[in-house]
Design a protein around this motif. Structure first.
Motif, PDB file in Angstrom:
ATOM      1  N   UNK A   1     -18.941 -26.783   4.256  1.00 59.25           N
ATOM      2  CA  UNK A   1     -19.268 -26.459   2.868  1.00 59.25           C
ATOM      3  C   UNK A   1     -18.209 -27.087   1.969  1.00 59.25           C
ATOM      4  N   UNK A   2     -18.648 -27.971   1.078  1.00 50.54           N
ATOM      5  CA  UNK A   2     -17.701 -28.642   0.185  1.00 50.54           C
ATOM      6  C   UNK A   2     -17.568 -27.891  -1.136  1.00 50.54           C
ATOM      7  N   UNK A   3     -18.668 -27.410  -1.680  1.00 50.31           N
ATOM      8  CA  UNK A   3     -18.667 -26.713  -2.967  1.00 50.31           C
ATOM      9  C   UNK A   3     -19.749 -25.637  -2.920  1.00 50.31           C
ATOM     10  N   UNK A   4     -19.606 -24.633  -3.779  1.00 47.27           N
ATOM     11  CA  UNK A   4     -20.619 -23.571  -3.821  1.00 47.27           C
ATOM     12  C   UNK A   4     -20.956 -23.212  -5.269  1.00 47.27           C
ATOM     13  N   UNK A   5     -22.135 -22.625  -5.430  1.00 50.64           N
ATOM     14  CA  UNK A   5     -22.603 -22.204  -6.750  1.00 50.64           C
ATOM     15  C   UNK A   5     -23.055 -20.750  -6.713  1.00 50.64           C
TER      16      UNK A   5
ATOM     17  N   UNK B   1     -21.435 -20.974 -19.662  1.00 47.23           N
ATOM     18  CA  UNK B   1     -21.280 -21.169 -18.218  1.00 47.23           C
ATOM     19  C   UNK B   1     -19.803 -20.998 -17.870  1.00 47.23           C
ATOM     20  N   UNK B   2     -19.543 -20.679 -16.618  1.00 51.57           N
ATOM     21  CA  UNK B   2     -18.147 -20.519 -16.201  1.00 51.57           C
ATOM     22  C   UNK B   2     -17.907 -21.212 -14.846  1.00 51.57           C
TER      23      UNK B   2
ATOM     24  N   UNK C   1     -27.544 -29.474 -10.152  1.00 50.52           N
ATOM     25  CA  UNK C   1     -27.944 -29.884  -8.799  1.00 50.52           C
ATOM     26  C   UNK C   1     -28.322 -28.679  -7.932  1.00 50.52           C
TER      27      UNK C   1
ATOM     28  N   UNK D   1     -30.428 -18.691 -13.545  1.00 53.43           N
ATOM     29  CA  UNK D   1     -29.296 -19.360 -14.209  1.00 53.43           C
ATOM     30  C   UNK D   1     -28.205 -19.595 -13.175  1.00 53.43           C
ATOM     31  N   UNK D   2     -27.775 -20.841 -13.040  1.00 55.97           N
ATOM     32  CA  UNK D   2     -26.620 -21.147 -12.205  1.00 55.97           C
ATOM     33  C   UNK D   2     -25.376 -20.914 -13.066  1.00 55.97           C
ATOM     34  N   UNK D   3     -24.489 -20.049 -12.592  1.00 55.45           N
ATOM     35  CA  UNK D   3     -23.357 -19.585 -13.402  1.00 55.45           C
ATOM     36  C   UNK D   3     -22.542 -20.742 -13.992  1.00 55.45           C
ATOM     37  N   UNK D   4     -22.347 -21.790 -13.198  1.00 60.82           N
ATOM     38  CA  UNK D   4     -21.476 -22.877 -13.649  1.00 60.82           C
ATOM     39  C   UNK D   4     -22.229 -23.980 -14.382  1.00 60.82           C
ATOM     40  N   UNK D   5     -23.546 -23.817 -14.552  1.00 63.94           N
ATOM     41  CA  UNK D   5     -24.297 -24.848 -15.260  1.00 63.94           C
ATOM     42  C   UNK D   5     -24.609 -26.074 -14.417  1.00 63.94           C
TER      43      UNK D   5
ATOM     44  N   UNK E   1     -27.699 -26.798 -18.637  1.00 65.34           N
ATOM     45  CA  UNK E   1     -26.762 -25.816 -18.094  1.00 65.34           C
ATOM     46  C   UNK E   1     -27.423 -24.976 -17.006  1.00 65.34           C
TER      47      UNK E   1
ATOM     48  N   UNK F   1     -14.475 -24.709  -7.628  1.00 65.80           N
ATOM     49  CA  UNK F   1     -15.320 -24.221  -6.530  1.00 65.80           C
ATOM     50  C   UNK F   1     -16.697 -24.881  -6.496  1.00 65.80           C
TER      51      UNK F   1
ATOM     52  N   UNK G   1     -23.154 -26.344  -0.866  1.00 64.44           N
ATOM     53  CA  UNK G   1     -23.287 -27.802  -0.819  1.00 64.44           C
ATOM     54  C   UNK G   1     -22.472 -28.285   0.374  1.00 64.44           C
TER      55      UNK G   1
ATOM     56  N   UNK H   1     -17.590 -19.577   3.875  1.00 66.50           N
ATOM     57  CA  UNK H   1     -17.664 -18.976   2.555  1.00 66.50           C
ATOM     58  C   UNK H   1     -19.034 -18.329   2.345  1.00 66.50           C
TER      59      UNK H   1
ATOM     60  N   UNK I   1      -8.133 -22.703   0.750  1.00 69.87           N
ATOM     61  CA  UNK I   1      -9.543 -23.107   0.794  1.00 69.87           C
ATOM     62  C   UNK I   1      -9.710 -24.454   1.508  1.00 69.87           C
TER      63      UNK I   1
END
Lengths: 336, 336
Positions: free
Chosen positions: A14-18, B16-17, A282, A275-279, A258, B277, A8, A2, B40
């Motif tokens: 890769x388990x999750x992404x930001x 946030x989204x 970590x 700014x991390x889009x998803x808040x 956030x 995600x 992450x 990805x 995924x």
């Protein structure tokens, strides 16, 4: 694989992404570097506390009540609720002739686990001074007392305390006050919706106070207090504290809820807003450290010292490493 | 306005989204609906606990040690660490002739705040039974004892306990065991990397146990235990518990860390897998409820009962509403 700004990993996968947005601007408001959407409408949340502290100095409240630099640093703090931090906030209230009950910040379990355990062991309940925002609220209250304003409604948008702050935000971020929309922060006071690059501009002007032609003396006192007392701004194992410590006065740094991180570089006179889009908080430390490295701010010794923030390790319940967080985005230079 | 799958509002503005992936499949593995990337690669984490429980039944351990349905439900649980949940896990260990010290799950502050406060008040330390995974580990240990295998290394991938689980995962999710890569879960046992639609297939086969032509009796006992004792699977104010309660045996539901939600619909015989995600769990309940609503699973009375999960409210430190979480994505029917 990805493609992602922040990855992450769990083991090799890769388990999750930001997704991350970044704006880097100079004190004239020129966008120097960007990633994602530098115009993203963003609530800076607690990252704006250094601006919220400006009226504490400029109204004369800080001098009238004999606030020392560590008290000013607490006005800008999202503190851990550590014993010394709480003690200093109570001092501020006492100096202004107030008590803890005047704080309208509400409360929450503090990050300082030992303070929380001690409270529970003693059969006591959380009180407002434990809120990470108690120093900011004590500062707001002090200005209300000093200006002979109502101390019961200082958290409301229409109160002079918040109107003064709105003017500061407007001035530093170069957005007309009437165009700044607001929401309510976790601690009950107004938060300001601003384009990410305007937030970065606010920090550029904290970093280069003479450029704005206004507020320079107050700014120098506030950033001086934060960099002299980084332990008051956040606390143990927190990026803001360890970053300001490691950069020895060069950076002023403040995170917000956030997943917002703002940094002013006093050497270059630039401001950074992330700014991390998803808040997801970590992802924030690695994102901020990556921006500093990409901008060449700081030497290898500093990056080695701050490695646990730049390359966070994901641990399991035994404290064993089972993954890691990696910043993979690249800032783009902007010519406009 | 930002287009986003999950929007987190502060007041009138999106703060946030979150991006969401969804796969809905039948027990033959046909993809019926999707959103985002249904292929995924995803670690299902604790959402796979119902499959990890299959060997507890199929080895004969459950019967040998007289496990009741609530014990089997705990094998599938990410529990809150509530008193009754801990008591039942200790019962399982005692039935298998073991003690709490045999659990290799590590520990963490439990979601049940009162249990944590009580421990601190009494000056005690957290023990493994407080881990949300302690029931799963007790089940794994029971199979090791029953099969006369080493109880000190049951958490390792090469141990027969984990190899049996790998075979179950392979069978239910229709992925050859040698192609399943693993990582280490928060509690120290292997986690399996699978395409999201394969995870959904596992839940379709939990929902329609006869379709797979294998494991039907074990599956019926496990899903029957979960739906009969939803309070053991998660606990107070948790989607899995309240969802299974509200749907009265129709749904089997299990969340996993890093924002995975799996649901099997026993009425239609389909499986649902949702992955946020960025791993942000706060987006998960609204995402899962939106999928159920879009698929027409459940009536208005149920959606009213579960409104706090479908439309979560963002509160400040005073418990006042200052925002909300909204699921805005649309599932697409798939013809392949």
């Amino acid at each position: 694989m990805l493609e992602a700004d922040i990855k992450v990993y769990r083991g090799a996968h890769v388990e999750s992404t930001h997704v991350v947005h970044v704006a880097v601007v100079d004190a004239a408001g020129k966008l120097l570097y960007a990633h994602g959407n530098p115009d993203r409408p963003t609530f800076p949340r607690s990252s704006l506390k250094p601006l919220q502290a400006v009226p504490v100095v400029e109204t004369g409240a800080a001098d009238a009540f004999g606030f020392r630099p560590e008290h000013l640093a607490l006005c800008c703090a999202s503190h851990n609720g550590e014993p010394l931090q709480r003690e200093r906030v109570l001092e501020m209230l006492a100096k202004a002739g107030l008590e803890e009950r005047h704080l309208k910040c509400g409360t929450h379990v503090p990050k300082d686990a030992e303070s929380w355990r001690k409270l529970v062991r003693e059969g006591k309940e959380l009180t407002p001074v434990y809120s990470n925002c108690s120093g900011k609220h004590a500062g707001m209250l002090a200005t209300a007392v000093h200006m002979k304003e109502d101390v019961g409604t200082y958290h409301r948008l229409e109160h002079p305390v918040q109107q003064r702050i709105l003017q500061v935000v407007s001035r530093f971020c170069a957005v007309p006050a009437e165009r700044i929309e607001t929401g309510v922060d976790g601690c009950g006071v107004p938060v300001h919706l601003l384009p990410l690059r305007a937030i970065a501009l606010g920090f550029a002007r904290l970093a280069a106070p003479d450029a704005a032609g206004t507020d320079a003396a107050a700014v120098r006192r506030i950033t001086g207090a934060m960099t002299a007392h980084p332990d008051m701004v956040a606390g143990a194992r927190r990026l803001d504290t360890d970053l300001m410590r490691a950069y020895r006065g060069r950076l002023v740094s403040k995170a917000g809820a956030e997943a917002v991180q703002c940094i002013g570089d006093l050497e270059r006179g630039i401001g950074i807003a992330v700014k991390v889009e998803d808040g997801g908080t970590r992802a924030l430390d690695a994102a901020a450290m990556s921006v500093l490295r990409q901008l060449g701010i700081g030497g290898e010794d500093i990056f080695a010292e701050l490695k646990s923030y730049a390359e966070p390790v994901v641990e399991n319940m035994h404290g064993e490493p089972v993954g890691r967080i990696e910043a993979a985005f690249r800032l783009a230079p902007v010519n406009r």
